[in-house]
Design a protein around this motif. Structure first.
Motif, PDB file in Angstrom:
ATOM      1  N   GLY A   1       8.420  62.096  64.289  1.00  0.00           N
ATOM      2  CA  GLY A   1       8.264  60.677  64.011  1.00  0.00           C
ATOM      3  C   GLY A   1       8.623  59.860  65.234  1.00  0.00           C
ATOM      4  O   GLY A   1       9.367  60.311  66.111  1.00  0.00           O
ATOM      5  N   ALA A   2       8.091  58.645  65.307  1.00  0.00           N
ATOM      6  CA  ALA A   2       8.380  57.775  66.452  1.00  0.00           C
ATOM      7  C   ALA A   2       8.428  56.330  65.992  1.00  0.00           C
ATOM      8  O   ALA A   2       7.647  55.909  65.141  1.00  0.00           O
ATOM      9  CB  ALA A   2       7.324  57.942  67.545  1.00  0.00           C
TER      10      ALA A   2
ATOM     11  N   VAL B   1       3.887  60.791  64.484  1.00  0.00           N
ATOM     12  CA  VAL B   1       3.638  59.881  63.369  1.00  0.00           C
ATOM     13  C   VAL B   1       4.447  58.609  63.580  1.00  0.00           C
ATOM     14  O   VAL B   1       5.675  58.629  63.540  1.00  0.00           O
ATOM     15  CB  VAL B   1       4.027  60.522  62.024  1.00  0.00           C
ATOM     16  CG1 VAL B   1       3.702  59.577  60.869  1.00  0.00           C
ATOM     17  CG2 VAL B   1       3.311  61.855  61.841  1.00  0.00           C
ATOM     18  N   PRO B   2       3.780  57.480  63.824  1.00  0.00           N
ATOM     19  CA  PRO B   2       4.516  56.221  64.014  1.00  0.00           C
ATOM     20  C   PRO B   2       5.073  55.723  62.697  1.00  0.00           C
ATOM     21  O   PRO B   2       4.449  55.858  61.643  1.00  0.00           O
ATOM     22  CB  PRO B   2       3.441  55.271  64.562  1.00  0.00           C
ATOM     23  CG  PRO B   2       2.168  55.806  64.016  1.00  0.00           C
ATOM     24  CD  PRO B   2       2.330  57.302  63.957  1.00  0.00           C
TER      25      PRO B   2
ATOM     26  N   ALA C   1      10.536  62.574  70.523  1.00  0.00           N
ATOM     27  CA  ALA C   1       9.079  62.474  70.600  1.00  0.00           C
ATOM     28  C   ALA C   1       8.586  62.637  72.029  1.00  0.00           C
ATOM     29  O   ALA C   1       7.596  63.326  72.297  1.00  0.00           O
ATOM     30  CB  ALA C   1       8.620  61.135  70.021  1.00  0.00           C
ATOM     31  N   GLN C   2       9.263  62.005  72.982  1.00  0.00           N
ATOM     32  CA  GLN C   2       8.845  62.117  74.374  1.00  0.00           C
ATOM     33  C   GLN C   2       8.946  63.551  74.870  1.00  0.00           C
ATOM     34  O   GLN C   2       8.024  64.071  75.509  1.00  0.00           O
ATOM     35  CB  GLN C   2       9.701  61.217  75.267  1.00  0.00           C
ATOM     36  CG  GLN C   2       9.254  61.272  76.733  1.00  0.00           C
ATOM     37  CD  GLN C   2      10.322  60.777  77.681  1.00  0.00           C
ATOM     38  OE1 GLN C   2      11.500  60.964  77.409  1.00  0.00           O
ATOM     39  NE2 GLN C   2       9.926  60.160  78.758  1.00  0.00           N
ATOM     40  N   ALA C   3      10.064  64.217  74.557  1.00  0.00           N
ATOM     41  CA  ALA C   3      10.247  65.596  74.999  1.00  0.00           C
ATOM     42  C   ALA C   3       9.182  66.513  74.417  1.00  0.00           C
ATOM     43  O   ALA C   3       8.633  67.381  75.115  1.00  0.00           O
ATOM     44  CB  ALA C   3      11.642  66.082  74.616  1.00  0.00           C
ATOM     45  N   VAL C   4       8.866  66.317  73.145  1.00  0.00           N
ATOM     46  CA  VAL C   4       7.867  67.163  72.493  1.00  0.00           C
ATOM     47  C   VAL C   4       6.479  66.903  73.071  1.00  0.00           C
ATOM     48  O   VAL C   4       5.720  67.836  73.339  1.00  0.00           O
ATOM     49  CB  VAL C   4       7.894  66.934  70.968  1.00  0.00           C
ATOM     50  CG1 VAL C   4       6.708  67.595  70.298  1.00  0.00           C
ATOM     51  CG2 VAL C   4       9.194  67.464  70.384  1.00  0.00           C
ATOM     52  N   VAL C   5       6.120  65.632  73.253  1.00  0.00           N
ATOM     53  CA  VAL C   5       4.816  65.302  73.835  1.00  0.00           C
ATOM     54  C   VAL C   5       4.698  65.897  75.232  1.00  0.00           C
ATOM     55  O   VAL C   5       3.655  66.423  75.627  1.00  0.00           O
ATOM     56  CB  VAL C   5       4.615  63.772  73.876  1.00  0.00           C
ATOM     57  CG1 VAL C   5       3.440  63.398  74.761  1.00  0.00           C
ATOM     58  CG2 VAL C   5       4.404  63.236  72.467  1.00  0.00           C
ATOM     59  N   HIS C   6       5.772  65.860  75.986  1.00  0.00           N
ATOM     60  CA  HIS C   6       5.767  66.377  77.347  1.00  0.00           C
ATOM     61  C   HIS C   6       5.651  67.892  77.398  1.00  0.00           C
ATOM     62  O   HIS C   6       4.823  68.437  78.142  1.00  0.00           O
ATOM     63  CB  HIS C   6       7.064  65.970  78.052  1.00  0.00           C
ATOM     64  CG  HIS C   6       6.856  64.949  79.131  1.00  0.00           C
ATOM     65  ND1 HIS C   6       6.377  65.281  80.367  1.00  0.00           N
ATOM     66  CD2 HIS C   6       7.082  63.615  79.141  1.00  0.00           C
ATOM     67  CE1 HIS C   6       6.308  64.185  81.114  1.00  0.00           C
ATOM     68  NE2 HIS C   6       6.731  63.153  80.390  1.00  0.00           N
ATOM     69  N   ASP C   7       6.475  68.594  76.621  1.00  0.00           N
ATOM     70  CA  ASP C   7       6.723  70.007  76.908  1.00  0.00           C
ATOM     71  C   ASP C   7       6.400  70.995  75.802  1.00  0.00           C
ATOM     72  O   ASP C   7       6.474  72.202  76.027  1.00  0.00           O
ATOM     73  CB  ASP C   7       8.195  70.190  77.296  1.00  0.00           C
ATOM     74  CG  ASP C   7       8.560  69.366  78.523  1.00  0.00           C
ATOM     75  OD1 ASP C   7       7.725  69.249  79.430  1.00  0.00           O
ATOM     76  OD2 ASP C   7       9.684  68.820  78.553  1.00  0.00           O
TER      77      ASP C   7
END
Length: 433
Positions: A259-260, A289-290, A275-281
């Motif tokens: 979630g974000a 999910v916003p 969320a940033q870490a998951v999107v990155h790596d």
């Protein structure tokens, strides 16, 4: 009902288009292909991008025509502007159900995804975002050939709960099993529940462990995917993002869901977030999910279930009046825990004696369970919050006036409690005032 897919015609983007097309077909929704035409390095400031936009519109139409042969409803848009801004605006304008992006693209000649378009879209879009990194696993799942293994990261916040509820959409697409994962820092968790004593790096305090697993069980019941749902508690002293990524790798998961927040830029706090870490790596496909979507305003109107109320009293008339209010709002069959924070052993004994002699007026409902909880603690707001966490209270009732540490109207305990508590707080005014 529409699925939006952004494409820059790269190989990764074509993979995303293929997945978006299958999802649209499976979900019986239309597909909108979007391409953003942006100026390139070295272009004059006043360059006319309309010819480039028209050429890209034709290219989009060729891709759409091929997809239409399979009976899919496909429309296209080629828009001048930065990719992240265009995608977010288009998806918002049509109230899309899902946005799909590939793992790599381009912006000013640089790699698109990492740190750029997808990250910016994830921060700002009101639409759930699917980032395609492994098309094969999604294809096999959509076609019913393989169970999709999903890791859902939760921190028990409304943000992650909203992502959890969104998972129900997956059950209509294909067979799915989920691992609900919570990353716990032993020191932080012990402090959150106001537990004293040494903290182990390798084990959670028994009370912490019990509370976390109870929270996981409550959320596990909300997941109805038609497949296996498991829970997992990971211990980490670092940011939780890396632990989530390690879990995804160990589970060989095909999808990770996080979630974000979607608020103004001051509130996003994207840097350092899970969320940033998951999107990155994350090595798997990712869904972000916003929290602030069109559905949330309706979800906010749902009647909350109240099973347990924590009524905090300093045993003054105003504090005891808060207990009466708790009994007044308690639903049939619920529980009210009368809580007192004692400054030391003497106060603890006095509070125990007074609570033991508390008369139950006839107006109190007979089917509401009443329990007492006395904690030796001088920091009353933290003690109340910790007690509410431990007993899984659905709301807190406290007096706004009274003796000892509740003397100032919203000047000390109630005010600090309102700032600290993640649970609803009912503040009862002193009737004498």
């Amino acid at each position: 009902m529409t699925v939006v897919c952004g494409t820059d015609f790269s190989d990764a983007a074509r993979e995303a288009v293929a997945v978006a097309a299958k999802l649209s077909c499976r979900m019986k929704q239309s597909l909108l292909l979007v391409h953003a035409v942006v100026p390139q390095p070295g272009d004059p400031i006043a360059v006319d991008l309309e010819p480039a936009r028209a050429a890209m519109a034709e290219a989009l139409e060729r891709d759409a025509a091929e997809l239409r042969t399979a009976g899919l409803e496909v429309t296209t848009r080629a828009v001048i502007g930065w990719a992240d801004e265009v995608l977010t605006r288009v998806a918002s304008d049509i109230d899309a159900d899902l946005m799909v992006l590939g793992a790599i693209g381009h912006r000013r000649g640089a790699h698109w995804l990492i740190g750029s378009v997808a990250e910016n879209v994830a921060k700002t879009t009101p639409t759930p975002l699917l980032l395609v990194r492994d098309r094969q696993s999604l294809d096999r799942w959509i076609e019913g050939q393989e169970v999709l293994r999903v890791v859902l990261a939760t921190d028990f916040s409304p943000v992650s709960d909203f992502a959890l509820d969104w998972l129900q959409k997956l059950s209509s697409i294909g067979p799915t099993e989920a691992l609900l994962t919570y990353v716990a820092n032993p020191a932080i968790e012990s402090a959150r529940m106001n537990l004293s004593g040494p903290v182990s790096r390798k084990h959670l305090h028994p009370i912490v462990d019990e509370v976390i697993r109870r929270e996981l069980r409550d959320r596990e019941k909300r997941i109805a995917l038609g497949g296996i749902v498991r829970t997992c508690v990971k211990l980490s002293l670092d940011a939780p993002g890396q632990s989530i990524i390690e879990t995804v790798t160990a589970e060989n998961a095909g999808l990770v869901v996080v979630g974000a927040h979607q608020r103004g830029w001051l509130d996003r706090m994207w840097t350092g977030s899970v969320a940033q870490a998951v999107v990155h790596d994350a090595p798997a496909n990712v869904v972000v999910v916003p929290f602030h979507t069109a559905d949330e305003r309706f979800r906010a109107l749902e009647t909350p279930e109240i099973h347990t109320i924590l009524a905090a009293t300093d045993l003054s008339p105003c504090g005891n009046h808060a207990v009466a209010w708790a009994m007044g709002v308690a639903p049939h069959g619920s529980k009210v825990i009368v809580f007192n924070a004692a400054a030391g052993p003497v106060e603890h004994a006095r509070a125990a004696a007074e609570l033991a002699q508390m008369n139950h007026p006839r107006s109190w409902p007979e089917d509401v369970v009443v329990e007492t909880d006395i904690t030796e603690q001088t920091d009353v707001p933290k003690a109340i919050c910790a007690a509410a966490q431990r007993c899984a209270a659905d709301m807190i009732v406290v007096g706004a006036h009274g003796h000892s540490r509740l003397r100032m109207i919203l000047g000390s305990v109630p005010r600090e409690l309102l700032a600290l508590s993640t649970k609803p707080v009912l503040v009862v005014r002193d009737q004498a005032e």
